[in-house]
Design a protein around this motif. Structure first.
Motif, PDB file in Angstrom:
ATOM      1  N   LEU A  79     -31.028   6.225  -6.598  1.00  0.00           N
ATOM      2  CA  LEU A  79     -30.438   6.976  -5.732  1.00  0.00           C
ATOM      3  C   LEU A  79     -29.746   8.265  -6.490  1.00  0.00           C
ATOM      4  N   GLU A  80     -29.594   8.040  -7.888  1.00  0.00           N
ATOM      5  CA  GLU A  80     -29.021   9.071  -8.671  1.00  0.00           C
ATOM      6  C   GLU A  80     -30.099  10.052  -8.529  1.00  0.00           C
ATOM      7  N   GLY A  81     -31.668   9.856  -8.575  1.00  0.00           N
ATOM      8  CA  GLY A  81     -32.535  10.778  -8.626  1.00  0.00           C
ATOM      9  C   GLY A  81     -32.801  11.534  -7.300  1.00  0.00           C
ATOM     10  N   LEU A  82     -32.425  10.643  -6.343  1.00  0.00           N
ATOM     11  CA  LEU A  82     -32.663  10.938  -4.879  1.00  0.00           C
ATOM     12  C   LEU A  82     -31.614  12.228  -4.572  1.00  0.00           C
ATOM     13  N   SER A  83     -30.472  11.804  -4.913  1.00  0.00           N
ATOM     14  CA  SER A  83     -29.519  13.040  -4.733  1.00  0.00           C
ATOM     15  C   SER A  83     -29.818  14.351  -5.396  1.00  0.00           C
ATOM     16  N   ALA A  84     -30.431  14.475  -6.558  1.00  0.00           N
ATOM     17  CA  ALA A  84     -30.827  15.918  -7.153  1.00  0.00           C
ATOM     18  C   ALA A  84     -31.764  16.289  -6.448  1.00  0.00           C
ATOM     19  N   LEU A  85     -32.865  15.575  -5.972  1.00  0.00           N
ATOM     20  CA  LEU A  85     -34.063  15.964  -4.981  1.00  0.00           C
ATOM     21  C   LEU A  85     -33.621  16.573  -3.749  1.00  0.00           C
ATOM     22  N   ILE A  86     -32.445  16.038  -3.020  1.00  0.00           N
ATOM     23  CA  ILE A  86     -31.892  16.502  -1.976  1.00  0.00           C
ATOM     24  C   ILE A  86     -31.393  17.962  -1.980  1.00  0.00           C
ATOM     25  N   GLN A  87     -30.898  17.952  -3.241  1.00  0.00           N
ATOM     26  CA  GLN A  87     -29.991  19.378  -3.495  1.00  0.00           C
ATOM     27  C   GLN A  87     -31.011  20.321  -3.534  1.00  0.00           C
ATOM     28  N   THR A  88     -32.089  19.785  -4.181  1.00  0.00           N
ATOM     29  CA  THR A  88     -33.313  20.861  -4.220  1.00  0.00           C
ATOM     30  C   THR A  88     -33.718  21.507  -2.723  1.00  0.00           C
ATOM     31  N   ILE A  89     -34.019  20.272  -2.100  1.00  0.00           N
ATOM     32  CA  ILE A  89     -34.427  20.429  -0.464  1.00  0.00           C
ATOM     33  C   ILE A  89     -33.454  21.449  -0.019  1.00  0.00           C
ATOM     34  N   GLU A  90     -32.394  21.227   0.087  1.00  0.00           N
ATOM     35  CA  GLU A  90     -31.250  22.159   0.718  1.00  0.00           C
ATOM     36  C   GLU A  90     -31.388  23.495   0.120  1.00  0.00           C
TER      37      GLU A  90
END
Length: 257
Positions: free
Chosen positions: A155-166
């Motif tokens: 989940l920690e890695g996923l939050s960083a990816l979501i920020q990139t997508i945004e």
């Protein structure tokens, strides 16, 4: 026009390339025209399709640098039965050049537009980091498919990816969306896997694909033979799960349309 998906996760070792190769092969078996683009300098997806990354006339590198037409770069994989734009470490050179040039975020999108009408799906295997190659992939894509292991740091890695997508949505591709999360390398006997799986479903609801990709020896063995699991061991749990995922993705797109 093809639907373009980037397979991405900034965390390595989550089954990203395995998903790119096996999903592409599975889409082909359900009669979809597929192009897989390897935009990772490691070239693992290229090798996984039975194409020697050390013996390429042209690669993604030449496409991004404008040194070759995209049509001349496409190689047909006889083993996986899909078209591939291959990659190798030459792509590091392209990345450096992209950083120096303005508006280089759109180069892959512009190149793919020239062949998009020949395919139903274009699958892009991204590097496990945010760089100009990943930005090019995201800018060119309709959606992001995120393979995830159900483990402690997922989940920690996923939050960083979501920020990139945004950030990409706010700059180069406002229509980009997360198409779905794919639970990979799943072991139902592992308590933590089950707990993280439940958390993903609670936080992301319909974004989590119903299909779960299990830990499977045939999925691990197939790349050493330059094949997808469905070509190497059609009846294996890994092969069956990716066909199920392909069908789920196609069904989801029909619903959206």
């Amino acid at each position: 026009m093809a639907i373009i998906f980037s397979i991405a996760n900034q965390k390595g070792g989550v089954g990203k390339t395995t998903t790119a190769v096996n999903l592409s092969a599975a889409l082909q078996t359900i009669r979809k025209r597929v192009l897989m683009v390897d935009i990772d300098p490691q070239g693992n997806a290229t090798m996984g399709c039975g194409i020697d990354k050390h013996d390429l006339q042209y690669s993604t590198c030449e496409v991004l640098l404008g040194e070759c037409s995209i049509e001349n770069t496409i190689v047909h994989s006889d083993k996986v039965k899909i078209d591939v734009i291959p990659s190798n470490t030459d792509l590091i050179t392209a990345e450096i050049a992209l950083i120096k040039n303005g508006n280089s975020e759109y180069l892959l999108k512009e190149a793919l537009a020239k062949v998009s009408n020949k395919y139903d799906y274009i699958i892009i295997d991204c590097p496990p980091s945010l760089n100009m190659l990943t930005i090019n992939a995201f800018t060119a894509s309709n959606g992001i498919l995120i393979p995830m292991q159900c483990e402690y740091y997922a989940l920690e890695g996923l939050s960083a990816l979501i920020q990139t997508i945004e950030r990409i949505q706010a700059t180069t591709n406002p229509d980009l969306e997360i198409t779905g999360l794919i639970r990979t390398m799943y072991d139902a006997r592992n308590k933590l896997s089950n707990e993280v799986s439940v958390q993903l479903q609670q936080y992301f609801s319909k974004k989590v694909f119903k299909t779960i990709i299990p830990r499977n020896i045939k999925l691990a063995e197939a790349p050493s033979f330059g094949q997808a699991a469905i070509n190497y061991a059609r009846s294996s749990k890994g092969a069956i799960s990716y066909v199920s995922l392909a069908s789920e993705i196609v069904g989801k797109q029909k619903t959206l349309n």
